[in-house]
Design an enzyme around this catalytic site. Structure first.
Site, PDB file in Angstrom:
ATOM      1  CG  HIS A   1      48.940  24.679  48.256  1.00  0.00           C
ATOM      2  ND1 HIS A   1      49.963  25.530  48.624  1.00  0.00           N
ATOM      3  CD2 HIS A   1      48.642  25.022  46.965  1.00  0.00           C
ATOM      4  CE1 HIS A   1      50.255  26.334  47.610  1.00  0.00           C
ATOM      5  NE2 HIS A   1      49.469  26.033  46.587  1.00  0.00           N
ATOM      6  CD  GLU A   2      47.346  22.218  44.592  1.00  0.00           C
ATOM      7  OE1 GLU A   2      48.585  22.271  44.667  1.00  0.00           O
ATOM      8  OE2 GLU A   2      46.683  23.080  43.960  1.00  0.00           O
TER       9      GLU A   2
ATOM     10  CG  HIS B   1      44.861  26.912  44.453  1.00  0.00           C
ATOM     11  ND1 HIS B   1      45.214  28.218  44.227  1.00  0.00           N
ATOM     12  CD2 HIS B   1      46.021  26.217  44.577  1.00  0.00           C
ATOM     13  CE1 HIS B   1      46.553  28.325  44.221  1.00  0.00           C
ATOM     14  NE2 HIS B   1      47.058  27.119  44.444  1.00  0.00           N
TER      15      HIS B   1
ATOM     16  CB  CYS C   1      51.678  28.705  45.001  1.00  0.00           C
ATOM     17  SG  CYS C   1      50.122  28.619  44.119  1.00  0.00           S
ATOM     18  CG  LEU C   2      52.903  25.154  39.951  1.00  0.00           C
ATOM     19  CD1 LEU C   2      52.225  24.055  39.162  1.00  0.00           C
ATOM     20  CD2 LEU C   2      54.369  25.277  39.543  1.00  0.00           C
TER      21      LEU C   2
ATOM     22  N   GLY D   1      51.356  19.788  42.576  1.00  0.00           N
ATOM     23  CA  GLY D   1      49.905  19.812  42.697  1.00  0.00           C
ATOM     24  C   GLY D   1      49.345  20.948  41.865  1.00  0.00           C
TER      25      GLY D   1
ATOM     26  CD  GLN E   1      47.183  26.338  41.146  1.00  0.00           C
ATOM     27  OE1 GLN E   1      46.988  25.151  41.406  1.00  0.00           O
ATOM     28  NE2 GLN E   1      48.375  26.900  41.269  1.00  0.00           N
TER      29      GLN E   1
END
Lengths: 448, 170
Positions: B133-134, B137, B91-92, B46, B51
């Protein structure tokens, strides 16, 4: 978001083994078993894997069973019989997946403990390592055993061989392949080419249309239905092309009174509604109130209406209002031997002795529903069986007793169906359409 | 198509609250495509626009095993949630850290698709986790915010130290 590299764990394997065991040893169907084995603890990723393991183990079961019998020095104790299913799941992986052998063996050993059989860890380890050592010899020997070689039970192979002496091996092979995902585009809502384009743009998925069945698209790979564009609003439905051909061949028109007998789960009912531009007066009949719920959901999704009746197709006196139907679809209960590629549990659940009860039911339903058909009207008899006793023989016997009935040719099926061995058209697994196995006989009642 | 640079924690721009997408046009669709490319290359399951330093409310994800079920959510809103479940998340923007985080088990989400049409869907399991989660962000929130102060400070120190080392060797 990212995840730590997830490998197939012991829990997924144990869940898959439990499901396979419920089919093989408790005679339950995959449809019942799959939802139960998918516990809360499994992530969607695990769910996909568990399903793949269950389907793979069942597809190969007749071969795995042979191998296991050769690998065990004495049969498993009755209380440990679930281990046979666990070994079947692992043999599927060792034979057909690209997972490293050592990873399969070690996770299977752990899975034995998850299944509450920690004492069997050594046995599982020994059996699988033995298999890896003797693989070539064992597989060569297995090719001498018909059930292991064709991965279908002997009674079914016998019936296939005597029914289709030229093609039975191809039928068996195609029945053990994974089925493609076919969808039906609702041409009242969008066009096939627009939908094809939308699949490409929205989810980067290619799909192939079919000249034989307008509205059918074969997806290049299976996807979850919730990612199909407009699925929730009825722009498309999941249905094999063979099943789509049923309503297509019956060709309902607006204003007609149509009966869909044995309607659940309602895929064909919805298709009949779409093809009649939502203008036909459709009655959907099924004997199971529980399964009728699926018909309601399916029709709601595509925004179609039908009169739903829970009743017995072989006994119209219990539900029929006395008004004749212009067209009747009888998709009769059958051995489902044409859809083994989608339901690998079928050959393992069915017994040879089931077939005669089915043909009896098919004959009674056909005769009963003929009475509710208008003179000049058409009845389409279909099954998803490849056994002539449920198809050509049923229709031939019916024609003998009903001089007012005749079988109409169906041009679109002519060049994709098997060679005629009786009335109607038979699609066999492995046909050029890449459809399920299916039988169609379009019967017309002489006008008075 | 192009690969975009992913901001890494504790970059202050990860804290910006994104604004709704005004119109789903070709520029937005291009951004969606670039997000997918960046996400798949990372590899991740995701990615939110925040991000990659674009502060508009859109995110992409693909939680399928074969990475062939891409999904795009523009102006996503969670309209219902229930249950609670702890899942290990990474997480990226916080590479190398995986922690169990508690989130709603089932959610219903409303969003616009890549075609600009509104849709609603129910999600559970990893899909539900990933969507939550996204969306965090887009609100300037990170999964490490859910950890204890002590744990987060320790992680932060470790990450900053690692980042310094990489910039020295680079």
């Amino acid at each position: 978001m990212s995840t730590s590299a997830g490998k197939i764990g012991a829990a997924s394997r144990a869940a898959a083994a439990a499901a396979v065991d419920a089919v093989i040893h408790n005679g339950r169907s995959l449809e019942q078993v799959i939802p139960e084995c998918l516990t809360e603890a499994l992530s969607p990723r695990d769910v996909t894997l568990v399903k793949a393991l269950v389907y793979g183990a069942l597809r190969g079961h007749c071969l795995h069973q042979y191998l296991i019998s050769k690998l065990l020095s004495k049969p498993l104790k009755k209380k440990d019989i679930v281990l046979e299913s666990l070994l079947s799941v692992s043999l599927f992986q060792l034979l057909e997946s690209d997972q490293p052998d050592f990873a399969v063996v070690s996770a299977t050993v752990d899975a034995a403990a998850v299944l509450g059989r920690p004492h069997a860890r050594g046995l599982v380890n020994a059996v699988l390592r033995n298999f890896l050592r003797q693989r070539e010899v064992l597989l060569k020997a297995a090719m001498q055993e018909p059930a292991a070689r064709y991965r279908l039970p002997v009674w079914l192979l016998d019936r296939l061989r005597s029914s289709w002496p030229d093609t039975w091996e191809a039928i068996a092979a195609a029945s053990n392949l994974q089925a493609p995902m076919w969808i039906r585009v609702n041409q009242q809502r969008t066009s096939v080419s627009d939908y094809q384009q939308q699949l490409k743009t929205d989810i980067n998925l290619s799909a192939e249309s079919s000249a034989v069945c307008p509205g059918s698209l074969k997806l290049e790979s299976a996807v979850r239905v919730d990612v199909l564009p407009g699925f929730e609003s009825g722009h498309s439905s999941v249905q094999d092309i063979a099943a789509q051909l049923a309503a297509t061949v019956l060709a309902p028109k607006p204003g007609e009174k149509i009966l869909d007998a044995c309607a659940a789960p309602g895929g064909k009912t919805g298709h009949l509604a779409e093809l009649s531009a939502y203008g036909a007066n459709i009655t959907a009949l099924d004997h199971s109130a529980e399964r009728m719920q699926r018909v309601t959901e399916n029709l709601e999704r595509i925004g179609a209406n039908a009169t739903l009746i829970v009743g017995d197709a072989a006994a119209p006196e219990g539900w029929w209002d006395g008004e004749l139907f212009d067209r009747v679809l009888l998709d009769a209960p059958c051995s489902a031997t044409g859809v083994i590629r989608r339901h690998p549990d079928i050959p393992l659940l069915r017994r040879d002795s089931d077939i005669s009860a089915l043909t009896d039911l098919q004959e009674r339903m056909l005769a009963a529903l003929w009475l509710v058909l208008k003179p000049g009207g058409q009845l389409l008899y279909t099954t998803c069986s490849v056994l002539p006793v449920e198809n050509q023989s049923v229709v031939a016997a019916f024609l003998q007793g009903h001089p007012e009935a005749r079988v109409l040719p169906v041009d679109c099926l002519e060049h994709v169906a098997a060679k005629h061995i009786g009335p109607g058209h038979q699609l066999l697994p492995g046909n050029p359409l890449d459809s399920d196995g299916f039988y169609y006989a379009l019967l017309e009642k002489a006008a008075e | 198509m192009s690969l975009l640079k992913i901001l890494e924690y504790p970059h202050p721009r990860l804290r910006i609250k994104a604004v709704p997408v005004a119109a789903v046009n070709d520029t937005i669709r291009q951004l969606v495509d670039d997000l997918f490319e960046t996400m798949y290359a990372a590899p991740g399951i995701g990615l939110a626009a925040t991000q990659v330093d674009v502060h508009q409310r859109l995110l992409v994800l693909d939680v399928s095993d074969d990475q062939n079920e891409s999904m795009c959510f523009i102006n996503p809103e969670i309209i219902a949630r229930d249950g609670a479940e702890i899942t290990e998340e990474g997480c990226l923007s916080v590479p190398g850290v995986y922690e169990g985080i508690e989130r709603a088990q089932h959610i219903r989400v409303r969003a616009l698709g890549r075609d600009g049409n509104s849709f609603e869907m129910d999600a559970e399991g990893l899909l539900a986790v990933c969507i939550q989660h996204e969306i965090d962000h887009l609100d300037g929130k990170l999964f490490v915010d859910y950890l204890s102060e002590l744990k987060r400070q320790r992680l932060k120190k470790k990450i900053v130290k690692a980042q310094k080392q990489t910039s020295v060797t680079a």
